[in-house]
Design a protein around this motif. Structure first.
Motif, short mmCIF file in Angstrom:
data_model
loop_
_atom_site.label_atom_id
_atom_site.label_comp_id
_atom_site.label_asym_id
_atom_site.label_seq_id
_atom_site.Cartn_x
_atom_site.Cartn_y
_atom_site.Cartn_z
N LEU A 88 -0.84 32.38 6.36
CA LEU A 88 -1.50 31.39 6.63
C LEU A 88 -2.89 31.38 7.26
O LEU A 88 -4.19 31.09 7.08
CB LEU A 88 -0.98 30.30 7.07
CG LEU A 88 0.22 29.10 6.58
CD1 LEU A 88 0.85 28.27 7.85
CD2 LEU A 88 -0.59 28.60 5.76
N VAL A 89 -2.88 32.20 8.55
CA VAL A 89 -3.77 32.59 8.78
C VAL A 89 -4.23 34.04 9.01
O VAL A 89 -5.55 34.59 9.45
CB VAL A 89 -3.70 32.56 11.05
CG1 VAL A 89 -4.05 30.94 11.30
CG2 VAL A 89 -2.33 33.30 11.19
N GLN A 90 -3.65 35.06 7.94
CA GLN A 90 -3.81 36.80 7.83
C GLN A 90 -4.00 37.39 8.36
O GLN A 90 -4.51 37.85 8.76
CB GLN A 90 -5.21 36.28 7.02
CG GLN A 90 -5.76 35.36 5.19
CD GLN A 90 -4.91 36.02 4.61
OE1 GLN A 90 -4.71 37.71 3.76
NE2 GLN A 90 -3.05 35.51 4.44
N ALA A 91 -2.61 37.05 9.19
CA ALA A 91 -2.50 37.76 10.41
C ALA A 91 -2.18 39.89 9.66
O ALA A 91 -1.52 39.54 8.83
CB ALA A 91 -0.98 38.38 11.22
N SER A 95 3.53 41.53 10.55
CA SER A 95 4.51 41.50 11.40
C SER A 95 3.76 41.17 12.99
O SER A 95 5.14 41.09 13.51
CB SER A 95 5.29 43.36 11.08
OG SER A 95 3.66 44.33 11.61
N LYS A 96 2.84 40.92 13.00
CA LYS A 96 2.27 40.65 14.42
C LYS A 96 2.70 39.41 14.42
O LYS A 96 3.19 39.05 15.96
CB LYS A 96 0.97 40.54 14.69
CG LYS A 96 0.41 41.86 14.91
CD LYS A 96 -1.31 41.26 15.21
CE LYS A 96 -2.03 42.52 15.14
NZ LYS A 96 -3.30 42.38 15.17
N LYS A 113 2.37 28.66 14.60
CA LYS A 113 1.75 29.02 15.93
C LYS A 113 1.68 30.44 16.87
O LYS A 113 0.69 30.08 17.16
CB LYS A 113 3.53 29.10 16.12
CG LYS A 113 4.11 29.36 18.23
CD LYS A 113 5.19 29.37 18.78
CE LYS A 113 5.64 29.90 19.98
NZ LYS A 113 4.49 30.18 20.81
N TRP A 114 1.53 31.28 16.11
CA TRP A 114 1.16 32.66 16.64
C TRP A 114 -0.48 32.32 15.96
O TRP A 114 -0.79 32.71 16.88
CB TRP A 114 1.40 33.72 15.21
CG TRP A 114 1.02 35.02 15.72
CD1 TRP A 114 1.57 35.83 16.49
CD2 TRP A 114 -0.20 35.40 15.25
NE1 TRP A 114 0.87 36.91 17.25
CE2 TRP A 114 -0.18 36.71 15.85
CE3 TRP A 114 -0.99 35.19 13.89
CZ2 TRP A 114 -1.42 37.19 15.66
CZ3 TRP A 114 -2.13 35.90 14.01
CH2 TRP A 114 -1.81 36.91 14.67
N GLY A 115 -1.27 31.72 15.06
CA GLY A 115 -2.47 31.68 14.40
C GLY A 115 -3.05 30.90 15.55
O GLY A 115 -4.15 31.14 16.37
#
Length: 139
Positions: A88-91, A95-96, A113-115
């Motif tokens: 979704l947030v194009q990390a 894998s981050k 959550k991560w984004g």
């Protein structure tokens, strides 16, 4: 079916698992149960609903939503073919997002959550991340 025959059927899988565990232990391996995985969330409507719950402030949600819309179109599985950015947030690398949960590849809640954590730590908020995105075309 006799009771003893039934008992043998139940005992056989247990014996096979025990035998496999003993063989693994002899080889120096450790068998552990896999962690429970949250349900996969693939629809953009589900992902948006999850984000709304996680980001109750309308301005912050709208900024987060605009970034996600531009980055992935709310596709949990979105992959940038040139950079490899994911989700979704194009990390980058995708894998981050494992720091937010082992189900990062398929779970919208984990990716959100991560984004959100990333936007808050790097820019201070999703609205500040959106302002940066508007000025630069990336965040």
């Amino acid at each position: 079916m006799s009771v003893s025959r039934f008992a043998r059927r139940i005992a056989s899988p247990k014996k096979a698992i025990t035998t496999a565990a003993m063989a693994a232990a002899t080889a120096g391996l450790v068998l552990t149960a896999a962690p429970a995985q949250a349900a996969t969330t693939n629809s953009s409507a589900q992902a948006k609903a999850i984000a709304h719950k996680m980001i109750p402030n309308a301005a912050q949600y709208n900024a987060f939503s605009k970034i996600v819309e531009h980055e992935s179109g709310w596709d949990v599985n979105a992959t940038n073919s040139s950079s490899g950015a994911y989700g979704l947030v194009q990390a980058l690398p995708g894998s981050k997002m494992a720091s937010a949960g082992s189900d990062w590849k398929t779970n919208a809640k984990t990716q959100i959550k991560w984004g959100l954590d990333y936007m808050n730590s790097r820019y201070g908020s999703p609205t500040a991340a959106w302002a940066f995105w508007q000025a630069n075309g990336w965040y």
